[in-house]
Scaffold this motif. Structure first.
Motif, PDB file in Angstrom:
ATOM      1  N   LEU A   1       0.835  -1.211   0.000  1.00 52.72           N
ATOM      2  CA  LEU A   1       0.000   0.000   0.000  1.00 52.72           C
ATOM      3  C   LEU A   1       0.867   1.258   0.000  1.00 52.72           C
ATOM      4  O   LEU A   1       0.504   2.270  -0.612  1.00 52.72           O
ATOM      5  CB  LEU A   1      -0.928  -0.005   1.214  1.00 52.72           C
TER       6      LEU A   1
ATOM      7  N   LEU B   1       2.001   1.765  -3.547  1.00 48.14           N
ATOM      8  CA  LEU B   1       0.887   2.280  -4.353  1.00 48.14           C
ATOM      9  C   LEU B   1       0.627   3.754  -4.038  1.00 48.14           C
ATOM     10  O   LEU B   1       0.385   4.568  -4.939  1.00 48.14           O
ATOM     11  CB  LEU B   1      -0.367   1.447  -4.098  1.00 48.14           C
TER      12      LEU B   1
ATOM     13  N   THR C   1       3.368   5.913  -5.551  1.00 51.82           N
ATOM     14  CA  THR C   1       3.188   6.023  -7.001  1.00 51.82           C
ATOM     15  C   THR C   1       2.052   6.981  -7.330  1.00 51.82           C
ATOM     16  O   THR C   1       2.166   7.807  -8.238  1.00 51.82           O
ATOM     17  CB  THR C   1       2.889   4.636  -7.600  1.00 51.82           C
ATOM     18  N   PHE C   2       0.959   6.881  -6.561  1.00 51.22           N
ATOM     19  CA  PHE C   2      -0.174   7.789  -6.772  1.00 51.22           C
ATOM     20  C   PHE C   2       0.238   9.238  -6.530  1.00 51.22           C
ATOM     21  O   PHE C   2      -0.117  10.139  -7.299  1.00 51.22           O
ATOM     22  CB  PHE C   2      -1.323   7.407  -5.841  1.00 51.22           C
TER      23      PHE C   2
END
Length: 224
Positions: free
Chosen positions: A68, A71, A74-75
């Motif tokens: 998480l 992620l 990256t977001f």
């Protein structure tokens, strides 16, 4: 001279994030051990199963949290790239400044700033953005190191939970000591959090302890 482990970790991951991961791991471990204590009073306690379950649960959640984190990173980077492109595509300076103001609302900052100062800041950011070129969104070694740190922090909180079972023969006593260790670490986590954020350590330690126990109670009550 080698720096202390806490110093090395805070160079890899934000102290607030690190303490948050420790808190999460402690709550997970405490939920299992307190829940097992209730089972112990009714059916007896299988120490081996408790040790495996505690370590396995925290390791599993350590992996999940690390993924998480990747992620989320990256977001965040993709969002910043999108912001950069929005500013580049703005029809005029006023529109570009509005994009920056929406993304970085100084009004929410913990300090007051005059309108002229806010305008100067946004114009400085706009100047830097116009001079820069877009870069490919990719994960750095620092991001991967931080993800590994997240995994280790959540997983390591299982150690104080299971250590008493290796040192004490009385399972009931070991379970009590395990619970005590984890509750003390909740206090230490809150205390450290206040040290990094400039709050009141004793008050933060007590608050974190009470909050952690409340969350554990909710998790157990809901079948967690």
């Amino acid at each position: 001279m080698t720096s202390n482990p806490i110093g090395r970790i805070t160079k890899i991951i934000d102290p607030g994030d690190a303490l948050g991961e420790v808190l999460f791991g402690l709550i997970m471990a405490l939920t299992l051990t307190v829940g097992s204590r209730l089972v112990f009073e009714e059916e007896g306690l299988n120490v081996d199963e408790l040790i495996v379950a505690t370590i396995g649960c925290n390791v599993a959640w350590g992996i999940i949290d690390a993924v998480l984190f990747i992620l989320g990173t990256t977001f965040y980077k993709s969002r910043r790239l999108r912001l950069f492109r929005q500013i580049k595509a703005a029809g005029n300076e006023s529109e570009a400044l509005t994009v920056l103001a929406n993304e970085f609302p100084i009004m929410e900052a913990p300090f007051s700033a005059k309108a002229a100062d806010r305008d100067a800041l946004y114009r400085s950011l706009l100047t830097l953005t116009r001079r820069a070129d877009p870069v490919k969104v990719s994960l750095s070694k620092g991001d991967l190191s931080a993800a590994i740190a997240v995994f280790l922090l959540v997983s390591a909180t299982a150690i104080p939970a299971v250590l008493p079972f290796f040192l004490l023969e009385d399972a009931h006593l070991a379970l009590r000591v395990s619970n005590l260790f984890l509750i003390m670490l909740l206090f230490v986590t809150g205390y450290a959090w206040a040290k990094f954020s400039g709050g009141r350590p004793l008050q933060a330690g007590m608050t974190m302890t009470c909050l952690g126990l409340l969350l554990v109670a909710i998790a157990i009550a809901l079948g967690g």
